[in-house]
Motif scaffolding. Sequence first.
Motif, PDB file in Angstrom:
ATOM      1  N   SER A 304       0.804  -1.228   0.000  1.00 23.41           N
ATOM      2  CA  SER A 304       0.000   0.000   0.000  1.00 23.41           C
ATOM      3  C   SER A 304       0.832   1.269   0.000  1.00 23.41           C
ATOM      4  O   SER A 304       0.536   2.222  -0.698  1.00 23.41           O
ATOM      5  N   GLU A 305       1.866   1.278   0.823  1.00 25.64           N
ATOM      6  CA  GLU A 305       2.649   2.506   0.955  1.00 25.64           C
ATOM      7  C   GLU A 305       3.899   2.534   0.079  1.00 25.64           C
ATOM      8  O   GLU A 305       4.771   3.378   0.271  1.00 25.64           O
ATOM      9  N   ASP A 306       3.979   1.652  -0.897  1.00 22.27           N
ATOM     10  CA  ASP A 306       5.077   1.764  -1.872  1.00 22.27           C
ATOM     11  C   ASP A 306       4.862   3.034  -2.682  1.00 22.27           C
ATOM     12  O   ASP A 306       3.718   3.424  -2.946  1.00 22.27           O
ATOM     13  N   PRO A 307       5.960   3.685  -3.112  1.00 22.91           N
ATOM     14  CA  PRO A 307       5.776   4.904  -3.902  1.00 22.91           C
ATOM     15  C   PRO A 307       5.110   4.602  -5.245  1.00 22.91           C
ATOM     16  O   PRO A 307       5.386   3.574  -5.868  1.00 22.91           O
ATOM     17  N   LEU A 308       4.215   5.503  -5.656  1.00 22.18           N
ATOM     18  CA  LEU A 308       3.531   5.346  -6.939  1.00 22.18           C
ATOM     19  C   LEU A 308       4.124   6.312  -7.957  1.00 22.18           C
ATOM     20  O   LEU A 308       4.551   5.924  -9.032  1.00 22.18           O
ATOM     21  N   PHE A 309       4.130   7.593  -7.600  1.00 23.04           N
ATOM     22  CA  PHE A 309       4.758   8.566  -8.499  1.00 23.04           C
ATOM     23  C   PHE A 309       5.243   9.784  -7.742  1.00 23.04           C
ATOM     24  O   PHE A 309       4.856  10.023  -6.601  1.00 23.04           O
ATOM     25  N   ILE A 310       6.110  10.514  -8.430  1.00 20.22           N
ATOM     26  CA  ILE A 310       6.599  11.795  -7.927  1.00 20.22           C
ATOM     27  C   ILE A 310       6.108  12.833  -8.926  1.00 20.22           C
ATOM     28  O   ILE A 310       6.174  12.610 -10.136  1.00 20.22           O
ATOM     29  N   LEU A 311       5.605  13.937  -8.428  1.00 23.30           N
ATOM     30  CA  LEU A 311       5.229  15.030  -9.326  1.00 23.30           C
ATOM     31  C   LEU A 311       5.710  16.329  -8.685  1.00 23.30           C
ATOM     32  O   LEU A 311       5.399  16.595  -7.522  1.00 23.30           O
ATOM     33  N   TYR A 312       6.459  17.094  -9.451  1.00 24.91           N
ATOM     34  CA  TYR A 312       7.050  18.310  -8.890  1.00 24.91           C
ATOM     35  C   TYR A 312       6.062  19.463  -8.895  1.00 24.91           C
ATOM     36  O   TYR A 312       5.307  19.646  -9.844  1.00 24.91           O
ATOM     37  N   THR A 313       6.110  20.218  -7.816  1.00 27.55           N
ATOM     38  CA  THR A 313       5.289  21.419  -7.741  1.00 27.55           C
ATOM     39  C   THR A 313       6.174  22.536  -7.207  1.00 27.55           C
ATOM     40  O   THR A 313       7.153  22.272  -6.502  1.00 27.55           O
ATOM     41  N   SER A 314       5.829  23.777  -7.566  1.00 29.61           N
ATOM     42  CA  SER A 314       6.673  24.903  -7.153  1.00 29.61           C
ATOM     43  C   SER A 314       6.735  25.004  -5.635  1.00 29.61           C
ATOM     44  O   SER A 314       5.751  24.765  -4.942  1.00 29.61           O
ATOM     45  N   GLY A 315       7.893  25.373  -5.153  1.00 26.91           N
ATOM     46  CA  GLY A 315       8.050  25.564  -3.711  1.00 26.91           C
ATOM     47  C   GLY A 315       8.367  27.020  -3.447  1.00 26.91           C
ATOM     48  O   GLY A 315       8.971  27.670  -4.299  1.00 26.91           O
ATOM     49  N   SER A 316       7.976  27.529  -2.287  1.00 25.71           N
ATOM     50  CA  SER A 316       8.157  28.967  -2.082  1.00 25.71           C
ATOM     51  C   SER A 316       9.633  29.352  -1.946  1.00 25.71           C
ATOM     52  O   SER A 316       9.981  30.515  -2.093  1.00 25.71           O
ATOM     53  N   THR A 317      10.514  28.390  -1.722  1.00 20.68           N
ATOM     54  CA  THR A 317      11.933  28.742  -1.680  1.00 20.68           C
ATOM     55  C   THR A 317      12.525  28.800  -3.085  1.00 20.68           C
ATOM     56  O   THR A 317      13.677  29.148  -3.262  1.00 20.68           O
ATOM     57  N   GLY A 318      11.750  28.411  -4.090  1.00 18.92           N
ATOM     58  CA  GLY A 318      12.265  28.455  -5.459  1.00 18.92           C
ATOM     59  C   GLY A 318      12.577  27.082  -5.990  1.00 18.92           C
ATOM     60  O   GLY A 318      12.396  26.813  -7.162  1.00 18.92           O
ATOM     61  N   LYS A 319      13.000  26.162  -5.129  1.00 22.47           N
ATOM     62  CA  LYS A 319      13.333  24.822  -5.622  1.00 22.47           C
ATOM     63  C   LYS A 319      12.057  23.973  -5.629  1.00 22.47           C
ATOM     64  O   LYS A 319      11.375  23.882  -4.600  1.00 22.47           O
ATOM     65  N   PRO A 320      11.729  23.369  -6.787  1.00 21.74           N
ATOM     66  CA  PRO A 320      10.499  22.575  -6.802  1.00 21.74           C
ATOM     67  C   PRO A 320      10.541  21.390  -5.843  1.00 21.74           C
ATOM     68  O   PRO A 320      11.607  20.838  -5.569  1.00 21.74           O
ATOM     69  N   LYS A 321       9.363  21.023  -5.356  1.00 23.24           N
ATOM     70  CA  LYS A 321       9.260  19.903  -4.403  1.00 23.24           C
ATOM     71  C   LYS A 321       8.740  18.676  -5.131  1.00 23.24           C
ATOM     72  O   LYS A 321       7.753  18.772  -5.861  1.00 23.24           O
ATOM     73  N   GLY A 322       9.349  17.547  -4.882  1.00 20.07           N
ATOM     74  CA  GLY A 322       8.878  16.291  -5.483  1.00 20.07           C
ATOM     75  C   GLY A 322       7.797  15.690  -4.599  1.00 20.07           C
ATOM     76  O   GLY A 322       8.091  14.983  -3.639  1.00 20.07           O
ATOM     77  N   VAL A 323       6.544  15.958  -4.937  1.00 18.75           N
ATOM     78  CA  VAL A 323       5.434  15.443  -4.130  1.00 18.75           C
ATOM     79  C   VAL A 323       5.303  13.934  -4.382  1.00 18.75           C
ATOM     80  O   VAL A 323       5.212  13.506  -5.531  1.00 18.75           O
ATOM     81  N   LEU A 324       5.325  13.165  -3.291  1.00 21.98           N
ATOM     82  CA  LEU A 324       5.262  11.713  -3.455  1.00 21.98           C
ATOM     83  C   LEU A 324       3.891  11.164  -3.059  1.00 21.98           C
ATOM     84  O   LEU A 324       3.408  11.427  -1.954  1.00 21.98           O
ATOM     85  N   HIS A 325       3.297  10.404  -3.985  1.00 20.09           N
ATOM     86  CA  HIS A 325       2.043   9.706  -3.686  1.00 20.09           C
ATOM     87  C   HIS A 325       2.301   8.200  -3.677  1.00 20.09           C
ATOM     88  O   HIS A 325       3.195   7.714  -4.380  1.00 20.09           O
ATOM     89  N   THR A 326       1.488   7.503  -2.892  1.00 24.37           N
ATOM     90  CA  THR A 326       1.691   6.059  -2.760  1.00 24.37           C
ATOM     91  C   THR A 326       0.466   5.287  -3.275  1.00 24.37           C
ATOM     92  O   THR A 326      -0.549   5.889  -3.628  1.00 24.37           O
ATOM     93  N   VAL A 327       0.598   3.971  -3.292  1.00 28.98           N
ATOM     94  CA  VAL A 327      -0.294   3.139  -4.096  1.00 28.98           C
ATOM     95  C   VAL A 327      -1.782   3.125  -3.674  1.00 28.98           C
ATOM     96  O   VAL A 327      -2.640   3.645  -4.388  1.00 28.98           O
ATOM     97  N   SER A 328      -2.099   2.530  -2.535  1.00 29.83           N
ATOM     98  CA  SER A 328      -3.518   2.199  -2.273  1.00 29.83           C
ATOM     99  C   SER A 328      -4.389   3.420  -2.009  1.00 29.83           C
ATOM    100  O   SER A 328      -5.500   3.542  -2.536  1.00 29.83           O
ATOM    101  N   GLY A 329      -3.907   4.316  -1.153  1.00 32.19           N
ATOM    102  CA  GLY A 329      -4.713   5.478  -0.788  1.00 32.19           C
ATOM    103  C   GLY A 329      -5.010   6.348  -1.992  1.00 32.19           C
ATOM    104  O   GLY A 329      -6.151   6.783  -2.202  1.00 32.19           O
ATOM    105  N   TYR A 330      -4.006   6.580  -2.816  1.00 28.48           N
ATOM    106  CA  TYR A 330      -4.193   7.429  -3.997  1.00 28.48           C
ATOM    107  C   TYR A 330      -5.206   6.784  -4.956  1.00 28.48           C
ATOM    108  O   TYR A 330      -6.078   7.457  -5.504  1.00 28.48           O
ATOM    109  N   MET A 331      -5.082   5.475  -5.125  1.00 32.58           N
ATOM    110  CA  MET A 331      -5.999   4.778  -6.040  1.00 32.58           C
ATOM    111  C   MET A 331      -7.448   4.925  -5.557  1.00 32.58           C
ATOM    112  O   MET A 331      -8.338   5.296  -6.334  1.00 32.58           O
ATOM    113  N   LEU A 332      -7.690   4.645  -4.270  1.00 31.64           N
ATOM    114  CA  LEU A 332      -9.058   4.723  -3.759  1.00 31.64           C
ATOM    115  C   LEU A 332      -9.592   6.143  -3.831  1.00 31.64           C
ATOM    116  O   LEU A 332     -10.746   6.379  -4.180  1.00 31.64           O
TER     117      LEU A 332
END
Length: 698
Positions: A304-332
């Motif tokens: 369930s908690e294995d990583p599914l994907f990373i998607l970068y979003t802007s961060g207020s410090t300037g460096k984008p953040k790699g938002v990590l989502h995992t398998v079961s919760g995201y799917m449901l």
Amino acid sequence: MIPDKAPKEDVFHGSEDLKKEAHINSFEKYKELYMKSIENPDEFWGDIAKDFFWKTKHTGQFLDYNFDVTKGEIFVKCMEGASTNISYNLLDRNVHERKLSDKVAFYWEGNEPGDELTVTYRELLQRVCQFANVLKSQGVKKGDRVSIYMPMVVELVVAMLACVRIGAVHSIVFAGFSAESLCERIMDSQCSLLITADGFYRGDKLINLKLLADEALQKCRDKGFPVEKCIMLKHLSKEAEETSLGSQSPPAKRSCPDLQEKQTGRVKKTRPVPQVPWNPEVDLCWHTLIRGASDECEPEWCESEDPLFILYTSGSTGKPKGVLHTVSGYMLYTATTFKLVFDYQPDDVYWCTADIGWITGHSYITYGPLANGATSVLFEGLPTYPDISRMWEIVDKYHVTKFYTAPTAIRLLMKYGSEPVQKYKRESLKVLGTVGEPINPEAWQWYYNVVGERRCPVVDTFWQTETGGHVLTPLPAATPMKPGSATFPFFGVVPAILNESGEELEGPSEGYLVFKQPWPGVMRTVYGNHQRFETTYFKKFPGFYVTGDGCRRDKDGYYWITGRIDDMLNVSGHLLSTAEVESALVEHEAVAEAAVVGRPHPVKGESLYCFVTLADGVTYNRTLEAELKKQVREKIGAIATPDYIQNAPGLPKTRSGKIMRRVLRKIACDERDLGDISTLADCSVVEQLFQNRCYTAE
Ligand code: WTA
């Protein structure tokens, strides 16, 4: 809390027809289910989970978490002990259990009218398995990160689900981002392989994607991170060989071997296509690789908690953040929000106009719709190409029933009036949705009255890359709508409004929007930097997830997002950090200092207004201005191109040297009411800036 009764005045209701078949057809039913989702989440989500395939069942409670930094590390775990594979649930389950093999998964509509393809669930499953086998043959293993930089084509979905099939983690980079941004993201997530395409058209404009990908890989190499493999899809036709790109392009080393191959036939109109540079040591041809690859591939069962994907979003410090989502919760969560927020029915044709390179495309083009066995339109082009009626032409062509777009697109089309809309019937439409930024009531009314002809409810869905799916949203047949309000929380979501001291406000109030507890689809960490995750979202108000958005609650309990309260800007529904744009500007040798603020824009929502202080001895002129715009475009991407650049010999600073952005925002809008500026070190700077304001954007 949710009121017992929905208000009767100043609200809009879904049609009676919609209520007849809807999953949730009254406000009372919404409230009842909402209370269950909060009071008994195990039962609420447990019932939903029964519809999915689990290799092993979960043990223990449905959600386990800590949201309080003062009590230890922040974590969220959903369905521990369960194992599954999302591609199995999205594809095999639909093909084998639900007998949807011949159902259309995607109607692909190309940039050019007439370019089209239809892909059924069976075909999608075969293609995903085939490409999953290709990835395996290239040595990609469970847990490896794969970067994807592709246009809106079916193969983008194939590539992402092929990763999922084998437990690899995809990191999709929007194809409008620059080579520099791609390089930064590849390096941050340490991707071992890149998947890209030769190029694509956005309207009339050719984007030479492979050139950008090559440039990114060269930058990675220069920084000591060589990516050994790059798979290229040949999206444009074989004319690639005959057409030269012109003087700017580097000479091709060799062309992709399969460019000789017979054209696949989907891009019908003959147009100049890029000549593709080919480095045989790194580059691999998609078409050569899939030839002979088996179209069967046993899924990799993931926890369930294995990583599914990373998607970068802007961060207020300037460096984008790699938002990590995992398998079961995201799917449901994406499956459930899709089903209920769009009131999905089996005969629907759904169309989300977002790009898969953003979270909206991840959750509501790929994961949510496929989990429900839905038929979707996958559109490569622009709302204005070849003309301003394109969207409605597509709605009629495919009989689209549920339509999801961004306020910026609505405002753009609104400028042209109702005639281009009314050229088409739009009779099939049942539900309209918006996402990405607050929708102004005027645009809401136009969407509701003109596009939906007062028949279709508008679901204004508030959410973030981080939330995985909708968190504040109406349900189309249950929630009375107020134009501009994202209304109430989705199931499992508990919002609160805090004041600056972190006190929770009750009743009608305005302040920081936070969430008190997790829901299955919330992000789990910032990839490779858990501390940043805690600092960004949990440090300011211990015990709460902080969205970074301001919010107002009215007397009826409705939530109204008032916009970002950090240094982020929302340009055409895309978040940009001011720091990121500022650092791109100061990298230019002529610039000593830069400060960027948002200025309201009638279509884009916000536009970028940049103040630059030049280095000693440099004079400001048009050439420099053009160079600075180019610089930002090349560093970040076209979405970040400054609208205004103002030469600022001095910036308004406090005595401690902090730039007062509040004052700069006023200058950008030519508003003289500055409030208290007594802490400014030098007030004369302000007058000077007012005098030299930019009046026109180019
Ligand atoms: C804004 C996009 C008001 C908000 C899904 C949020 C909205 C940011 C809405 C996330 C909405 C998104 N009403 N504001 N319906 N939807 N936003 O991560 O500021 O690209 O924090 O996710 O967009 O942008 P992101």
